[in-house]
Structure formats: structure tokens, C-alpha cells
Design a protein around this motif. Structure first.
Motif, PDB file in Angstrom:
ATOM      1  N   PRO A 134      61.678 -25.015  77.570  1.00 51.57           N
ATOM      2  CA  PRO A 134      62.307 -24.951  76.239  1.00 51.57           C
ATOM      3  C   PRO A 134      61.587 -25.823  75.226  1.00 51.57           C
ATOM      4  O   PRO A 134      61.235 -26.972  75.503  1.00 51.57           O
ATOM      5  CB  PRO A 134      63.726 -25.470  76.515  1.00 51.57           C
ATOM      6  N   GLY A 135      61.341 -25.257  74.047  1.00 51.56           N
ATOM      7  CA  GLY A 135      60.701 -25.997  72.969  1.00 51.56           C
ATOM      8  C   GLY A 135      59.190 -26.077  73.067  1.00 51.56           C
ATOM      9  O   GLY A 135      58.547 -26.627  72.168  1.00 51.56           O
ATOM     10  N   SER A 136      58.617 -25.534  74.125  1.00 50.68           N
ATOM     11  CA  SER A 136      57.169 -25.594  74.306  1.00 50.68           C
ATOM     12  C   SER A 136      56.500 -24.430  73.580  1.00 50.68           C
ATOM     13  O   SER A 136      56.976 -23.298  73.644  1.00 50.68           O
ATOM     14  CB  SER A 136      56.818 -25.537  75.791  1.00 50.68           C
ATOM     15  N   PRO A 137      55.391 -24.664  72.876  1.00 51.74           N
ATOM     16  CA  PRO A 137      54.701 -23.567  72.194  1.00 51.74           C
ATOM     17  C   PRO A 137      54.136 -22.561  73.187  1.00 51.74           C
ATOM     18  O   PRO A 137      53.851 -22.903  74.338  1.00 51.74           O
ATOM     19  CB  PRO A 137      53.581 -24.279  71.426  1.00 51.74           C
ATOM     20  N   VAL A 138      53.988 -21.336  72.720  1.00 54.10           N
ATOM     21  CA  VAL A 138      53.420 -20.268  73.553  1.00 54.10           C
ATOM     22  C   VAL A 138      52.213 -19.696  72.827  1.00 54.10           C
ATOM     23  O   VAL A 138      52.349 -19.128  71.739  1.00 54.10           O
ATOM     24  CB  VAL A 138      54.456 -19.163  73.831  1.00 54.10           C
ATOM     25  N   ALA A 139      51.045 -19.856  73.407  1.00 54.15           N
ATOM     26  CA  ALA A 139      49.817 -19.372  72.772  1.00 54.15           C
ATOM     27  C   ALA A 139      49.546 -17.922  73.145  1.00 54.15           C
ATOM     28  O   ALA A 139      49.953 -17.445  74.207  1.00 54.15           O
ATOM     29  CB  ALA A 139      48.634 -20.251  73.193  1.00 54.15           C
ATOM     30  N   GLU A 140      48.845 -17.233  72.269  1.00 53.65           N
ATOM     31  CA  GLU A 140      48.440 -15.865  72.546  1.00 53.65           C
ATOM     32  C   GLU A 140      47.420 -15.861  73.690  1.00 53.65           C
ATOM     33  O   GLU A 140      46.541 -16.724  73.757  1.00 53.65           O
ATOM     34  CB  GLU A 140      47.800 -15.235  71.306  1.00 53.65           C
ATOM     35  N   PRO A 141      47.542 -14.898  74.618  1.00 57.75           N
ATOM     36  CA  PRO A 141      46.585 -14.830  75.726  1.00 57.75           C
ATOM     37  C   PRO A 141      45.151 -14.650  75.233  1.00 57.75           C
ATOM     38  O   PRO A 141      44.907 -14.042  74.187  1.00 57.75           O
ATOM     39  CB  PRO A 141      47.053 -13.610  76.523  1.00 57.75           C
ATOM     40  N   LEU A 142      44.221 -15.156  75.998  1.00 59.94           N
ATOM     41  CA  LEU A 142      42.795 -15.017  75.705  1.00 59.94           C
ATOM     42  C   LEU A 142      42.222 -13.791  76.397  1.00 59.94           C
ATOM     43  O   LEU A 142      42.838 -13.218  77.299  1.00 59.94           O
ATOM     44  CB  LEU A 142      42.051 -16.262  76.198  1.00 59.94           C
ATOM     45  N   ARG A 143      41.029 -13.410  75.966  1.00 61.95           N
ATOM     46  CA  ARG A 143      40.307 -12.398  76.709  1.00 61.95           C
ATOM     47  C   ARG A 143      39.921 -12.973  78.071  1.00 61.95           C
ATOM     48  O   ARG A 143      39.700 -14.177  78.205  1.00 61.95           O
ATOM     49  CB  ARG A 143      39.044 -11.970  75.953  1.00 61.95           C
ATOM     50  N   PRO A 144      39.816 -12.139  79.104  1.00 62.99           N
ATOM     51  CA  PRO A 144      39.462 -12.651  80.425  1.00 62.99           C
ATOM     52  C   PRO A 144      38.113 -13.358  80.435  1.00 62.99           C
ATOM     53  O   PRO A 144      37.149 -12.906  79.822  1.00 62.99           O
ATOM     54  CB  PRO A 144      39.419 -11.382  81.292  1.00 62.99           C
ATOM     55  N   SER A 145      38.055 -14.486  81.104  1.00 68.79           N
ATOM     56  CA  SER A 145      36.828 -15.242  81.320  1.00 68.79           C
ATOM     57  C   SER A 145      37.048 -16.116  82.545  1.00 68.79           C
ATOM     58  O   SER A 145      38.116 -16.709  82.705  1.00 68.79           O
ATOM     59  CB  SER A 145      36.490 -16.112  80.103  1.00 68.79           C
ATOM     60  N   ALA A 146      36.057 -16.191  83.403  1.00 68.05           N
ATOM     61  CA  ALA A 146      36.206 -16.924  84.658  1.00 68.05           C
ATOM     62  C   ALA A 146      36.395 -18.424  84.412  1.00 68.05           C
ATOM     63  O   ALA A 146      35.762 -18.996  83.528  1.00 68.05           O
ATOM     64  CB  ALA A 146      34.989 -16.701  85.544  1.00 68.05           C
TER      65      ALA A 146
END
Length: 207
Positions: A48-60
């Protein structure tokens, strides 16, 4: 990813958990387990209350850092062994973490599966103190694309092997999620560790 492929990933990941359970070393030390306060009240949910970032493109991923337990370790790709189960990091290398290379890379949308040994015959290994992490603890994954995916811990739980919740641990996610897995629970001289510690995290920012 097709439903068939997703199902296969669950089977593969479960086999990896079985390997970790059965191959812990009895070092006469008891790895610390997670406190009950760090478990989920119902099921996996974002902190709760933690930011959620947009997923990145796949990278190892190439390196993982967990400041709270002083982990700063290289990462290696894990494929499938001759018997169809997931390969594991070398037991003699106490400072390396593996990720399932045919699954979700950390930072991309979905559940990225990461595994590390809790100990070996010589003593503690890279994830020995995983169970001491708290909700909100930071996990950083450095990637080949030069970005660092920063995760916050949502919860951490320990499961007996006979009750290991495959869908809960390996299920799909709408966010960029991370699962850190090692041995835990009781220890049997005949079968090794009798459970697993699993830490759940989600992507909060990118550097």
C-alpha cells in the motif's frame, strides 16, 4: 506467450523449487525465516502506498543488489537440464543468482523468477538472509540495456514443500513483478530443506 507455454513455465519453475528444497546443506546453522508480519493478509498484493512503474521492454538481468541483506551478486541464465528440470546456479559458488531465461526478465511485465542458494556444505550462500527482509525493502536488478529496475518488497512468506502454492508464486502479473526464491523451513538429513522462502516484489522505478 501461449497458455501451453505458460503452463510449461509453471512446471519448470516448480521443479526448480524442488531442487532447492532437496539440496540445501546441513551447516548446523538455521537460516532466518520471515516474520509473520511480513506475510500477506490474504493473497499477494502490492505494498500500500508504493509507486508502480510501467513495465520495461525485456532485457536480460546481469546483477542483483539487495541492500538490506548486503547482496551484490552477478546473475546467470538458467535453462533446462537433460531431465527437463530447471538448471541451478553452481552449488560451489556462494555469490551468484540465477533467473529463468525463457521466462519474464526482471523489469518486464509478468512474474520474473529468480533463485539463489541459501547455503552449501561450506556455509551460508547468497540468499541466506532472504528471510530477514521487510515489506518495502529494495531490490535492484541491473540489466543489459543499462537500466536498473528498482523493486519494493510486497511481502515474504515461507511454505512447506507439500503445500507449495504454484499459482500464487508463479502466476501471471499485470505489473512487472519479481519472485525471489530460496530454501527454508525445517531441515531433514534425508531430503534437505522441507520448504521455501519466497519474497514478492514489484517495480517501483527505473534508473
Amino acid at each position: 506467450m501461449s497458455q501451453k507455454a505458460k503452463g510449461w513455465l509453471l512446471v519448470v519453475a516448480a521443479l526448480a523449487g524442488v531442487w532447492l528444497i532437496r539440496n540445501g546443506a546441513d551447516t548446523r546453522l538455521t537460516p532466518p525465516g520471515p516474520a509473520s508480519a511480513e506475510a500477506f493478509a490474504a493473497g499477494p498484493e502490492l505494498l500500500p502506498g508504493s509507486p508502480v512503474a510501467e513495465p520495461l521492454r525485456p532485457s536480460a538481468p546481469v546483477r542483483i543488489r539487495i541492500p538490506g541483506i548486503r547482496v551484490d551478486a552477478p546473475m546467470m541464465r538458467l535453462g533446462l537440464g537433460p531431465d527437463g528440470s530447471l538448471d541451478v546456479p553452481p552449488a560451489g559458488n556462494t555469490d551468484i543468482v540465477g533467473w529463468y531465461k525463457d521466462g519474464t526478465p526482471p523489469g518486464a511485465k509478468g512474474s520474473a523468477i529468480v533463485a539463489g542458494h541459501v547455503d552449501n556444505a561450506q556455509g551460508p550462500s547468497v540468499f541466506y538472509n532472504l528471510g530477514t527482509l521487510k515489506k518495502g525493502s529494495t531490490v535492484e536488478v541491473l540489466r543489459q540495456d543499462g537500466r536498473t529496475a528498482v523493486f519494493a518488497l510486497d511481502g515474504i512468506e515461507v511454505y512447506d514443500s507439500k503445500d507449495f502454492p504454484d499459482k500464487r508464486v508463479y502466476g501471471s502479473s499485470e505489473h512487472a513483478s519479481l519472485r525471489l526464491i530460496t530454501c527454508g523451513g525445517g531441515f531433514s538429513e534425508s531430503t534437505g530443506y522441507e520448504g521455501n522462502v519466497v519474497a514478492y516484489a514489484h517495480l517501483t522505478s527505473v534508473r
